[in-house]
Design an enzyme around this catalytic site. Structure first.
Site, PDB file in Angstrom:
ATOM      1  N   LEU A 165       0.658  -1.214   0.013  1.00 24.58           N
ATOM      2  CA  LEU A 165      -0.028  -0.076   0.125  1.00 24.58           C
ATOM      3  C   LEU A 165       0.815   1.121  -0.201  1.00 24.58           C
ATOM      4  O   LEU A 165       0.343   2.223   0.701  1.00 24.58           O
ATOM      5  CB  LEU A 165      -1.020  -0.059   1.421  1.00 24.58           C
ATOM      6  CG  LEU A 165      -2.279  -0.829   1.041  1.00 24.58           C
ATOM      7  CD1 LEU A 165      -2.933  -0.639   2.360  1.00 24.58           C
ATOM      8  CD2 LEU A 165      -2.959  -0.460  -0.229  1.00 24.58           C
ATOM      9  N   CYS A 168      -6.656  -5.432   4.167  1.00 22.18           N
ATOM     10  CA  CYS A 168      -5.563  -4.723   5.141  1.00 22.18           C
ATOM     11  C   CYS A 168      -5.435  -5.471   6.442  1.00 22.18           C
ATOM     12  O   CYS A 168      -6.423  -5.914   6.839  1.00 22.18           O
ATOM     13  CB  CYS A 168      -5.615  -3.290   5.226  1.00 22.18           C
ATOM     14  SG  CYS A 168      -5.836  -2.382   3.776  1.00 22.18           S
ATOM     15  N   LYS A 177     -14.525  -3.978  -1.086  1.00 20.63           N
ATOM     16  CA  LYS A 177     -14.042  -4.936  -1.642  1.00 20.63           C
ATOM     17  C   LYS A 177     -13.362  -6.008  -0.843  1.00 20.63           C
ATOM     18  O   LYS A 177     -12.550  -5.949   0.080  1.00 20.63           O
ATOM     19  CB  LYS A 177     -12.489  -4.278  -2.225  1.00 20.63           C
ATOM     20  CG  LYS A 177     -11.666  -5.075  -3.190  1.00 20.63           C
ATOM     21  CD  LYS A 177     -10.523  -4.175  -3.985  1.00 20.63           C
ATOM     22  CE  LYS A 177      -9.862  -4.891  -4.971  1.00 20.63           C
ATOM     23  NZ  LYS A 177      -8.983  -4.125  -5.664  1.00 20.63           N
ATOM     24  N   VAL A 207     -12.914 -10.035  -6.918  1.00 15.05           N
ATOM     25  CA  VAL A 207     -12.221 -10.397  -5.623  1.00 15.05           C
ATOM     26  C   VAL A 207     -10.749  -9.642  -5.730  1.00 15.05           C
ATOM     27  O   VAL A 207     -10.103  -9.416  -6.643  1.00 15.05           O
ATOM     28  CB  VAL A 207     -12.055 -11.739  -5.478  1.00 15.05           C
ATOM     29  CG1 VAL A 207     -13.166 -12.671  -5.309  1.00 15.05           C
ATOM     30  CG2 VAL A 207     -11.118 -12.377  -6.678  1.00 15.05           C
ATOM     31  N   GLY A 249      -8.435 -11.426 -12.947  1.00 12.88           N
ATOM     32  CA  GLY A 249      -7.996 -11.969 -14.289  1.00 12.88           C
ATOM     33  C   GLY A 249      -8.468 -11.562 -15.708  1.00 12.88           C
ATOM     34  O   GLY A 249      -8.264 -12.430 -16.703  1.00 12.88           O
TER      35      GLY A 249
END
Length: 302
Positions: A72, A128, A163, A189, A242
């Protein structure tokens, strides 16, 4: 043919969003193409205070994938608002501010600062680590996730997208907990927890041992998760994982995603997101699809 999408009452000119952590704050890509062609951009992950990120190797290629351990790295919310946000606000693009934190208090203070800006959406990154609780990610346990989402919901009037981490114990229960706590929508995801080893040095590739896996190798799993979560909750979903071309994007939409995010593909091809926008529009023309609602969730999601 109309590729515009309404999401939480906000109009996106198309469903393609540049994913957090793969597009910076848009300036570098804008040198190659006008990023206003995209529906939106999710900013590089923001924290209350500046972070220098992880030490050691940060990127490692795998077969059909990419591992990262960035940590981050970002200038902090105040500097983002001062130095980066003015550029984005000049663009005809929907901004999602991706928000991280090391504690619930940091999330809340960060959300309050973002609430004072013209950004319409906060994308809450609950992958996180909760430093105060020993480092386990907020997004692993639904009870912990519920608390952080509830507190952030009370701290902002912005639309709140959470998220989700695929490393959760039960991602459908996690989704339900976040919606109950006040999430307006979900992004899924995030990267999968993975391991790579240097056999010559006889040690892990990354200083933090494990790292996040993204890229085409995770797409079938991410697609399945979007499909399952869409059946578990009644809020819009942003599909991630992806997506390398327009066909991948259409798959996620058919599985139930209203919008999609393009991540690792941006590293392979700087024009990837632009090509996906164009590919979706061509597909709609070819298949005589007048609005993406016609195919959203068509394989059985809500």
């Amino acid at each position: 043919m109309n590729s515009t999408v309404e999401f939480l009452g906000i109009n996106f000119k198309n469903p393609v969003i540049a994913a957090s952590g793969t597009f910076g704050y848009g300036k570098e890509y804008d040198e190659y193409f006008d990023i206003s062609i995209l529906g939106g951009i999710s900013t590089k992950g923001l924290t209350l205070h500046e972070k220098i990120g992880n030490l050691g190797r940060r990127i490692y290629e795998t077969p059909s994938g990419l591992m990262n351990s960035i940590g981050l790295q970002n200038p902090g919310i105040n500097r983002f608002i001062e130095d980066e946000l003015p550029f984005l606000l000049k663009k005809d693009i929907v901004i999602l501010a991706n928000l991280g934190g090391d504690s619930i208090e940091e999330y809340v203070l960060g959300a309050k600062k973002l609430d004072e800006t013209d950004i319409p959406i906060i994308e809450l990154n609950i992958s996180c680590p909760n430093v105060k609780e020993g480092g386990m990610a907020f997004g692993i346990d639904e009870k912990v996730a519920y608390e952080v989402v509830k507190e952030v919901r009370m701290a902002t009037k912005k639309k709140l997208v959470v998220k989700l981490s695929p490393n959760a114990k039960d991602i459908s229960k996690m989704a339900q907990a976040c919606v109950k706590a006040g999430a307006d929508a979900l992004s899924l995801v995030n990267t999968f927890n993975a391991l790579a080893i240097d056999i010559n040095k006889r040690k892990p590739i990354f200083n933090n041992i494990t790292a996040g896996l993204s890229g085409p190798c995770i797409k079938p799993i991410a697609l399945r998760i979007v499909y399952e979560v869409k059946k578990a909750v009644d809020v819009p979903i942003i599909g991630i994982g992806g997506i390398m071309d327009y066909e991948d994007a259409i798959e996620f939409i058919m599985a139930g995603a209203t919008l999609i995010q393009v991540g690792s593909a941006n590293f392979r091809d700087i024009y990837a997101s632009k090509k996906i926008v164009e590919g979706i529009e061509e597909f709609m023309k070819k298949e005589k699809i007048s609005n993406l609602k016609e195919i959203t969730g068509i394989i059985g999601g809500k």
